[in-house]
Design a protein around this motif. Structure first.
Motif, PDB file in Angstrom:
ATOM      1  N   VAL A 189       0.829  -1.203   0.035  1.00 10.16           N
ATOM      2  CA  VAL A 189      -0.098  -0.062  -0.069  1.00 10.16           C
ATOM      3  C   VAL A 189       1.070   1.294  -0.009  1.00 10.16           C
ATOM      4  O   VAL A 189       1.746   1.202   0.774  1.00 10.16           O
ATOM      5  CB  VAL A 189      -1.039   0.160   1.391  1.00 10.16           C
ATOM      6  N   LYS A 190       0.842   2.086  -0.966  1.00  8.70           N
ATOM      7  CA  LYS A 190       1.554   3.413  -1.112  1.00  8.70           C
ATOM      8  C   LYS A 190       0.743   4.637  -1.270  1.00  8.70           C
ATOM      9  O   LYS A 190      -0.443   4.473  -1.568  1.00  8.70           O
ATOM     10  CB  LYS A 190       2.469   2.975  -2.221  1.00  8.70           C
ATOM     11  N   ASN A 191       1.732   5.449  -1.220  1.00 11.24           N
ATOM     12  CA  ASN A 191       1.089   6.960  -1.525  1.00 11.24           C
ATOM     13  C   ASN A 191       1.776   7.440  -2.801  1.00 11.24           C
ATOM     14  O   ASN A 191       2.870   7.460  -2.812  1.00 11.24           O
ATOM     15  CB  ASN A 191       1.475   7.909  -0.239  1.00 11.24           C
ATOM     16  N   ASP A 192       0.771   8.097  -3.677  1.00 10.71           N
ATOM     17  CA  ASP A 192       1.305   8.861  -4.814  1.00 10.71           C
ATOM     18  C   ASP A 192       1.890  10.113  -4.646  1.00 10.71           C
ATOM     19  O   ASP A 192       1.320  10.641  -3.849  1.00 10.71           O
ATOM     20  CB  ASP A 192       0.161   8.804  -5.952  1.00 10.71           C
ATOM     21  N   GLU A 193       3.351  10.041  -5.149  1.00 11.79           N
ATOM     22  CA  GLU A 193       3.977  11.488  -4.739  1.00 11.79           C
ATOM     23  C   GLU A 193       3.452  12.497  -5.376  1.00 11.79           C
ATOM     24  O   GLU A 193       3.661  13.794  -5.011  1.00 11.79           O
ATOM     25  CB  GLU A 193       5.545  11.224  -5.004  1.00 11.79           C
ATOM     26  N   VAL A 194       3.002  12.266  -6.625  1.00  8.64           N
ATOM     27  CA  VAL A 194       2.391  13.504  -7.299  1.00  8.64           C
ATOM     28  C   VAL A 194       0.975  14.133  -6.873  1.00  8.64           C
ATOM     29  O   VAL A 194       0.748  14.971  -6.594  1.00  8.64           O
ATOM     30  CB  VAL A 194       2.310  13.113  -8.907  1.00  8.64           C
ATOM     31  N   THR A 195       0.169  12.977  -6.768  1.00  4.63           N
ATOM     32  CA  THR A 195      -1.207  13.233  -6.446  1.00  4.63           C
ATOM     33  C   THR A 195      -1.489  13.311  -4.760  1.00  4.63           C
ATOM     34  O   THR A 195      -2.569  13.466  -4.419  1.00  4.63           O
ATOM     35  CB  THR A 195      -2.373  12.392  -7.322  1.00  4.63           C
ATOM     36  N   SER A 196      -0.535  12.616  -4.187  1.00  3.04           N
ATOM     37  CA  SER A 196      -1.012  12.273  -2.517  1.00  3.04           C
ATOM     38  C   SER A 196      -2.071  11.287  -2.498  1.00  3.04           C
ATOM     39  O   SER A 196      -2.457  10.960  -1.246  1.00  3.04           O
ATOM     40  CB  SER A 196      -1.125  13.419  -2.087  1.00  3.04           C
ATOM     41  N   ALA A 197      -2.604  10.582  -3.484  1.00  4.40           N
ATOM     42  CA  ALA A 197      -3.644   9.679  -3.200  1.00  4.40           C
ATOM     43  C   ALA A 197      -3.135   8.318  -2.848  1.00  4.40           C
ATOM     44  O   ALA A 197      -1.704   7.910  -3.004  1.00  4.40           O
ATOM     45  CB  ALA A 197      -4.294   9.416  -4.623  1.00  4.40           C
ATOM     46  N   TYR A 198      -3.674   7.334  -2.152  1.00  2.00           N
ATOM     47  CA  TYR A 198      -3.318   6.211  -1.869  1.00  2.00           C
ATOM     48  C   TYR A 198      -3.835   5.096  -2.673  1.00  2.00           C
ATOM     49  O   TYR A 198      -4.940   5.058  -3.327  1.00  2.00           O
ATOM     50  CB  TYR A 198      -3.706   6.191  -0.330  1.00  2.00           C
ATOM     51  N   TYR A 199      -2.856   4.092  -2.854  1.00  2.00           N
ATOM     52  CA  TYR A 199      -3.266   2.993  -3.824  1.00  2.00           C
ATOM     53  C   TYR A 199      -2.716   1.728  -3.147  1.00  2.00           C
ATOM     54  O   TYR A 199      -1.611   1.871  -2.445  1.00  2.00           O
ATOM     55  CB  TYR A 199      -2.910   3.289  -5.077  1.00  2.00           C
ATOM     56  N   ALA A 200      -3.139   0.753  -3.769  1.00  2.00           N
ATOM     57  CA  ALA A 200      -2.498  -0.746  -3.480  1.00  2.00           C
ATOM     58  C   ALA A 200      -1.974  -1.204  -4.802  1.00  2.00           C
ATOM     59  O   ALA A 200      -2.778  -1.152  -5.830  1.00  2.00           O
ATOM     60  CB  ALA A 200      -3.701  -1.466  -2.735  1.00  2.00           C
ATOM     61  N   GLU A 201      -0.849  -1.924  -4.515  1.00  2.00           N
ATOM     62  CA  GLU A 201      -0.478  -2.717  -5.595  1.00  2.00           C
ATOM     63  C   GLU A 201      -1.000  -3.999  -5.598  1.00  2.00           C
ATOM     64  O   GLU A 201      -1.176  -4.693  -4.465  1.00  2.00           O
ATOM     65  CB  GLU A 201       1.212  -2.667  -5.624  1.00  2.00           C
ATOM     66  N   VAL A 202      -1.257  -4.740  -6.842  1.00  2.00           N
ATOM     67  CA  VAL A 202      -2.073  -5.760  -6.780  1.00  2.00           C
ATOM     68  C   VAL A 202      -1.466  -6.821  -7.884  1.00  2.00           C
ATOM     69  O   VAL A 202      -1.193  -6.617  -8.919  1.00  2.00           O
ATOM     70  CB  VAL A 202      -3.728  -5.614  -7.011  1.00  2.00           C
ATOM     71  N   LYS A 203      -1.000  -7.815  -7.254  1.00  2.00           N
ATOM     72  CA  LYS A 203      -0.434  -9.087  -8.072  1.00  2.00           C
ATOM     73  C   LYS A 203      -1.770 -10.000  -8.669  1.00  2.00           C
ATOM     74  O   LYS A 203      -2.266 -10.636  -7.383  1.00  2.00           O
ATOM     75  CB  LYS A 203       0.681  -9.440  -7.670  1.00  2.00           C
ATOM     76  N   PRO A 204      -2.107 -10.112  -9.594  1.00  2.00           N
ATOM     77  CA  PRO A 204      -3.177 -11.055 -10.290  1.00  2.00           C
ATOM     78  C   PRO A 204      -2.640 -12.688  -9.655  1.00  2.00           C
ATOM     79  O   PRO A 204      -1.391 -12.807  -9.909  1.00  2.00           O
ATOM     80  CB  PRO A 204      -3.332 -10.815 -11.848  1.00  2.00           C
ATOM     81  N   PHE A 205      -3.580 -13.547  -9.286  1.00  2.00           N
ATOM     82  CA  PHE A 205      -3.062 -14.757  -9.106  1.00  2.00           C
ATOM     83  C   PHE A 205      -2.872 -15.669 -10.378  1.00  2.00           C
ATOM     84  O   PHE A 205      -2.105 -16.444 -10.368  1.00  2.00           O
ATOM     85  CB  PHE A 205      -4.524 -15.418  -8.402  1.00  2.00           C
ATOM     86  N   TYR A 206      -3.258 -15.194 -11.324  1.00  2.00           N
ATOM     87  CA  TYR A 206      -3.099 -15.778 -12.724  1.00  2.00           C
ATOM     88  C   TYR A 206      -2.798 -14.652 -13.784  1.00  2.00           C
ATOM     89  O   TYR A 206      -3.345 -14.124 -14.088  1.00  2.00           O
ATOM     90  CB  TYR A 206      -4.240 -16.574 -13.285  1.00  2.00           C
ATOM     91  N   LEU A 207      -1.400 -14.659 -13.975  1.00  2.00           N
ATOM     92  CA  LEU A 207      -0.882 -13.755 -15.044  1.00  2.00           C
ATOM     93  C   LEU A 207      -1.350 -14.153 -16.491  1.00  2.00           C
ATOM     94  O   LEU A 207      -1.433 -15.283 -16.666  1.00  2.00           O
ATOM     95  CB  LEU A 207       0.475 -13.542 -14.906  1.00  2.00           C
ATOM     96  N   PRO A 208      -1.790 -13.212 -17.363  1.00  2.00           N
ATOM     97  CA  PRO A 208      -2.193 -13.794 -18.805  1.00  2.00           C
ATOM     98  C   PRO A 208      -1.454 -14.598 -19.397  1.00  2.00           C
ATOM     99  O   PRO A 208      -1.845 -15.677 -20.263  1.00  2.00           O
ATOM    100  CB  PRO A 208      -2.110 -12.336 -19.372  1.00  2.00           C
ATOM    101  N   GLY A 209       0.234 -14.610 -19.243  1.00  2.00           N
ATOM    102  CA  GLY A 209       1.147 -15.295 -19.695  1.00  2.00           C
ATOM    103  C   GLY A 209       1.170 -16.889 -19.449  1.00  2.00           C
ATOM    104  O   GLY A 209       1.738 -17.727 -19.898  1.00  2.00           O
ATOM    105  N   ASP A 210       0.447 -16.988 -18.171  1.00  2.00           N
ATOM    106  CA  ASP A 210       0.566 -18.191 -17.537  1.00  2.00           C
ATOM    107  C   ASP A 210      -0.361 -19.169 -17.897  1.00  2.00           C
ATOM    108  O   ASP A 210      -0.471 -20.485 -17.821  1.00  2.00           O
ATOM    109  CB  ASP A 210       0.692 -18.191 -16.073  1.00  2.00           C
ATOM    110  N   ILE A 211      -1.519 -18.873 -18.704  1.00  2.00           N
ATOM    111  CA  ILE A 211      -2.590 -19.678 -18.887  1.00  2.00           C
ATOM    112  C   ILE A 211      -2.773 -19.715 -20.429  1.00  2.00           C
ATOM    113  O   ILE A 211      -2.563 -18.510 -21.219  1.00  2.00           O
ATOM    114  CB  ILE A 211      -3.866 -19.353 -18.147  1.00  2.00           C
ATOM    115  N   THR A 212      -3.500 -20.853 -21.081  1.00  2.00           N
ATOM    116  CA  THR A 212      -3.802 -20.648 -22.517  1.00  2.00           C
ATOM    117  C   THR A 212      -5.169 -21.146 -22.809  1.00  2.00           C
ATOM    118  O   THR A 212      -5.622 -20.977 -23.778  1.00  2.00           O
ATOM    119  CB  THR A 212      -2.896 -21.969 -23.003  1.00  2.00           C
TER     120      THR A 212
END
Length: 230
Positions: A189-212
């Motif tokens: 969870v981070k704070n945007d230095e430009v806009t001062s808005a808070y956001y969370a970085e999210v890692k998908p459980f299945y990346l597009p390159g991992d599935i066919t």
């Protein structure tokens, strides 16, 4: 006479061996095809097994199966093409999933194919919430985070209780994705230095390159309700 007989026998043996080799090559090709067909069938069964549970919970879902047939090398955000299109009931805006996990959304449709923008794409916005805190926002890709396989959960305030390890799901807002599908896990969870808005970085459980193999949800209860037209 004996020498000629030996040559004749040798010639017949060579001809016989060549014929046997041709037959063996045909048999080997047949086995290869059977193995390839088995591999395709196995992948399809695995995809259906992943989808079975979500379908049981959501009887209103209508869907079609699709396989990735190519990647768009010219697209910086990793869009890909499925072997399913309007002839299968697929439309622009249909969500693409693997089991209960979000993969992306259909953005272009042809008769037998469609183009999918992934959950890592900045052009994709998904109404979302964090399951532990019930804090709402929206998930979209980020140019700077794309190479790391991460997207952002935007719309958080300074007092957010979201922490690393939280699970982010679709909220159903906007009518593009049904609610309750899993988008990914919070990595920071981070704070945007430009806009001062808070956001969370999210890692998908299945990346597009991992599935066919995936499923396109062609219809669900509430689809299109509150959708903002582009």
């Amino acid at each position: 006479s004996e020498s000629l007989g030996d040559v004749s026998a040798s010639f017949r043996s060579s001809t016989l061996y060549r014929a046997e080799i041709v037959e063996l090559e045909k048999e080997l090709d047949s086995y290869r095809k059977q193995l390839a067909d088995y591999g395709e069938l196995k992948k399809k069964v695995e995809a259906y097994e992943e989808f079975y549970g979500i379908k049981q919970k959501n009887s209103d879902y209508e869907f079609c199966y699709g396989s990735v047939i190519s990647k768009d090398a010219a697209d910086a955000y990793g869009s890909f093409v499925l072997n399913t299109g309007s002839s299968d009931g697929v439309s622009v805006g249909d969500p693409v999933i693997y089991g209960e996990y979000v993969v992306g959304v259909v953005k272009k449709v042809n008769f037998n194919t469609c183009v999918v923008y992934t959950v890592l794409d900045p052009r994709v916005n998904i109404g979302a919430f964090e399951s532990g805190t019930k804090e709402y926002g929206y998930v979209s890709g980020d140019t700077a985070l794309f190479s790391q396989g991460l997207s952002r959960l935007y719309g958080l305030n300074a007092s957010t209780s979201i922490v690393k390890g939280g699970i982010v799901c679709t909220s159903g807002a906007g009518g593009v994705f049904p609610g309750g599908l899993i988008i990914g896990e919070v990595t920071a969870v981070k704070n945007d230095e430009v806009t001062s808005a808070y956001y969370a970085e999210v890692k998908p459980f299945y990346l597009p390159g991992d599935i066919t193999d995936v499923f396109v949800i062609t219809s669900f209860a509430g689809q299109g309700e509150g959708e903002i037209k582009e």
